[in-house]
Design a protein around this motif. Sequence first.
Motif, PDB file in Angstrom:
ATOM      1  N   LEU A  55       0.624  -1.466   0.204  1.00 41.36           N
ATOM      2  CA  LEU A  55      -0.412   0.264   0.179  1.00 41.36           C
ATOM      3  C   LEU A  55       0.681   1.531   0.070  1.00 41.36           C
ATOM      4  O   LEU A  55       0.627   2.238  -0.522  1.00 41.36           O
ATOM      5  CB  LEU A  55      -1.000  -0.084   1.131  1.00 41.36           C
ATOM      6  CG  LEU A  55      -1.901  -1.250   1.207  1.00 41.36           C
ATOM      7  CD1 LEU A  55      -2.544  -1.168   2.787  1.00 41.36           C
ATOM      8  CD2 LEU A  55      -2.771  -0.458  -0.046  1.00 41.36           C
ATOM      9  N   GLU A  56       1.921   0.857   0.675  1.00 43.21           N
ATOM     10  CA  GLU A  56       3.193   2.445   0.056  1.00 43.21           C
ATOM     11  C   GLU A  56       3.416   2.363  -1.130  1.00 43.21           C
ATOM     12  O   GLU A  56       3.601   3.790  -1.721  1.00 43.21           O
ATOM     13  CB  GLU A  56       4.461   2.063   1.641  1.00 43.21           C
ATOM     14  CG  GLU A  56       3.982   2.391   3.137  1.00 43.21           C
ATOM     15  CD  GLU A  56       5.033   1.746   3.599  1.00 43.21           C
ATOM     16  OE1 GLU A  56       6.058   1.139   2.613  1.00 43.21           O
ATOM     17  OE2 GLU A  56       4.813   1.661   5.705  1.00 43.21           O
ATOM     18  N   ILE A  57       3.575   1.191  -1.898  1.00 50.49           N
ATOM     19  CA  ILE A  57       3.828   1.408  -2.927  1.00 50.49           C
ATOM     20  C   ILE A  57       2.598   1.738  -3.912  1.00 50.49           C
ATOM     21  O   ILE A  57       3.495   3.244  -4.903  1.00 50.49           O
ATOM     22  CB  ILE A  57       4.406   0.334  -3.590  1.00 50.49           C
ATOM     23  CG1 ILE A  57       6.014  -0.319  -3.033  1.00 50.49           C
ATOM     24  CG2 ILE A  57       4.854   0.500  -5.334  1.00 50.49           C
ATOM     25  CD1 ILE A  57       6.056  -1.782  -3.127  1.00 50.49           C
ATOM     26  N   ASP A  58       1.680   1.476  -3.471  1.00 52.53           N
ATOM     27  CA  ASP A  58       0.635   2.060  -4.299  1.00 52.53           C
ATOM     28  C   ASP A  58      -0.832   1.671  -3.274  1.00 52.53           C
ATOM     29  O   ASP A  58      -1.120   0.776  -3.549  1.00 52.53           O
ATOM     30  CB  ASP A  58       0.252   0.519  -5.886  1.00 52.53           C
ATOM     31  CG  ASP A  58      -1.212   1.220  -6.414  1.00 52.53           C
ATOM     32  OD1 ASP A  58      -1.221   2.483  -6.108  1.00 52.53           O
ATOM     33  OD2 ASP A  58      -1.207   0.009  -7.015  1.00 52.53           O
ATOM     34  N   ARG A  59      -1.291   2.797  -3.252  1.00 53.45           N
ATOM     35  CA  ARG A  59      -2.333   2.892  -2.253  1.00 53.45           C
ATOM     36  C   ARG A  59      -3.742   2.618  -2.277  1.00 53.45           C
ATOM     37  O   ARG A  59      -4.400   2.513  -2.001  1.00 53.45           O
ATOM     38  CB  ARG A  59      -2.354   4.222  -2.028  1.00 53.45           C
ATOM     39  CG  ARG A  59      -2.738   5.681  -2.253  1.00 53.45           C
ATOM     40  CD  ARG A  59      -2.518   6.953  -2.014  1.00 53.45           C
ATOM     41  NE  ARG A  59      -3.865   7.381  -0.991  1.00 53.45           N
ATOM     42  CZ  ARG A  59      -4.938   7.747  -1.076  1.00 53.45           C
ATOM     43  NH1 ARG A  59      -5.388   8.265  -1.903  1.00 53.45           N
ATOM     44  NH2 ARG A  59      -5.141   8.482   0.104  1.00 53.45           N
ATOM     45  N   SER A  60      -3.296   2.713  -4.263  1.00 54.22           N
ATOM     46  CA  SER A  60      -5.118   2.526  -4.584  1.00 54.22           C
ATOM     47  C   SER A  60      -4.881   0.585  -4.704  1.00 54.22           C
ATOM     48  O   SER A  60      -5.617   0.609  -5.549  1.00 54.22           O
ATOM     49  CB  SER A  60      -5.132   2.914  -5.921  1.00 54.22           C
ATOM     50  OG  SER A  60      -3.694   2.443  -7.201  1.00 54.22           O
ATOM     51  N   ASP A  61      -4.180  -0.120  -5.055  1.00 51.40           N
ATOM     52  CA  ASP A  61      -4.240  -1.337  -4.612  1.00 51.40           C
ATOM     53  C   ASP A  61      -5.581  -2.244  -4.360  1.00 51.40           C
ATOM     54  O   ASP A  61      -5.652  -1.996  -2.604  1.00 51.40           O
ATOM     55  CB  ASP A  61      -3.164  -1.954  -4.902  1.00 51.40           C
ATOM     56  CG  ASP A  61      -2.760  -3.875  -4.463  1.00 51.40           C
ATOM     57  OD1 ASP A  61      -2.154  -4.272  -5.421  1.00 51.40           O
ATOM     58  OD2 ASP A  61      -3.065  -4.162  -3.366  1.00 51.40           O
ATOM     59  N   ALA A  62      -6.042  -3.304  -4.698  1.00 49.52           N
ATOM     60  CA  ALA A  62      -7.201  -3.469  -4.152  1.00 49.52           C
ATOM     61  C   ALA A  62      -7.301  -4.526  -3.254  1.00 49.52           C
ATOM     62  O   ALA A  62      -7.912  -5.168  -2.130  1.00 49.52           O
ATOM     63  CB  ALA A  62      -8.237  -3.679  -5.259  1.00 49.52           C
ATOM     64  N   GLU A  63      -5.775  -5.179  -3.819  1.00 49.93           N
ATOM     65  CA  GLU A  63      -5.692  -6.694  -2.944  1.00 49.93           C
ATOM     66  C   GLU A  63      -5.439  -6.446  -1.189  1.00 49.93           C
ATOM     67  O   GLU A  63      -5.614  -6.853  -0.666  1.00 49.93           O
ATOM     68  CB  GLU A  63      -5.400  -8.067  -4.119  1.00 49.93           C
ATOM     69  CG  GLU A  63      -5.536  -9.023  -2.936  1.00 49.93           C
ATOM     70  CD  GLU A  63      -7.057  -9.800  -2.908  1.00 49.93           C
ATOM     71  OE1 GLU A  63      -7.200 -10.554  -2.112  1.00 49.93           O
ATOM     72  OE2 GLU A  63      -7.754  -9.017  -4.032  1.00 49.93           O
ATOM     73  N   ALA A  64      -4.754  -5.897  -0.938  1.00 50.28           N
ATOM     74  CA  ALA A  64      -3.589  -6.145   0.065  1.00 50.28           C
ATOM     75  C   ALA A  64      -4.672  -5.472   0.830  1.00 50.28           C
ATOM     76  O   ALA A  64      -4.731  -6.020   1.842  1.00 50.28           O
ATOM     77  CB  ALA A  64      -2.585  -4.320  -0.906  1.00 50.28           C
ATOM     78  N   PRO A  65      -5.181  -4.376   0.669  1.00 51.33           N
ATOM     79  CA  PRO A  65      -6.296  -3.984   1.684  1.00 51.33           C
ATOM     80  C   PRO A  65      -7.327  -5.390   2.672  1.00 51.33           C
ATOM     81  O   PRO A  65      -7.404  -5.050   3.637  1.00 51.33           O
ATOM     82  CB  PRO A  65      -7.057  -2.851   1.627  1.00 51.33           C
ATOM     83  CG  PRO A  65      -6.943  -2.864   0.818  1.00 51.33           C
ATOM     84  CD  PRO A  65      -5.206  -3.022   0.016  1.00 51.33           C
TER      85      PRO A  65
END
Length: 358
Positions: A55-65
Amino acid sequence: GALRVDQRKYRDAVSDFRNLLRTNPDDKRAQSLLANAHAAAGDTVLAKDAYRRVLEIDRSDAEAPVQLARLLAEEGDEKAAMEVMERRTKVAPADVRAARIYIALLVNDGDFRDARQEAERVAALPEQEPVGNYLLGGVYAADGKDKEAAEYFAKSLAVVPSAREPLQGLVGSLIRLDRTDEAVQYLEDLTAKYPDNLFAKTLLGQVLAGSGDAVAAEQVLEATLESNEGWLPGYTALAGMQGGDINAQIDIYKRGLDAMPGNQEMALLLGTAYERSGQVDDAIAAYEEILTVNPDAVAVANNLAALLADYRKDEASLQRALELSAQFENSDNPAFLDTLGWVYYRLGEYEKAVPLLK
């Protein structure tokens, strides 16, 4: 690295991903795979850190959260899980999957007010009103407010009459409100308008059975099977009407298996019914028969191996159990690992059994 995860060689996989990340620390795919490897290995602390790094790399990532929230919730830290999903809904307001998870966490925490607000927000999204109303119905039902729940489930169905979840919610709310006649009428009207809706017909049969009208219930359920002899819920609903008559259930499951040769779920229902009635040899025979038609039915292979290990003492049966369960060596399914470990135990190969059972 991904192949090594599939082979359950997590330490090697982690090494691969870390080597890659040393060269390119902002490689999101490598970071995601690293997080998945840690999670699969049970290294929860490292997995959480890795998902946060994604999420630090890409706060828009859908799967990590989603995965991070799952780990937090499994640890009992639902507050932190809610915070993760709340952030996700703010970053991506149209992510309905995230909203549903967030609402479920809120409901589980007893925060019905915020859960309703989130469901209302979803309902206000373009083309998401039916989903939002369904979610509102679920929140009200969880809060014990079935009158309001029924209203919102009905609103959802008014837009998408064939939707299963709100239909089941509506019927459940009406029954809890002692309005079973209204539920029956709604389902009868719906099935008259949409005669191909077998789910609604099956639900009607179950409601009639629950209200004590077994004859009408059986007629409705048999009608679903006349329309589609491969409709598994029709068989399971009929079997559910048999109460403690295990032999009647067995007859229904055999009928279903005749209509759907090779169907793994029906085979499991039949085999389990045989087991409950103490007819172990019949269960073994049923499982063996299904594997001749569908050799890829791994759940059937698992049950058969377990039965052979439990009830047969001869070497040939134990070797057959090993042949069936050897495919589970690298499985991440605990039931399958348990079966293979148990088979090794029965064979006296304790050194092979211990790591699998652990």
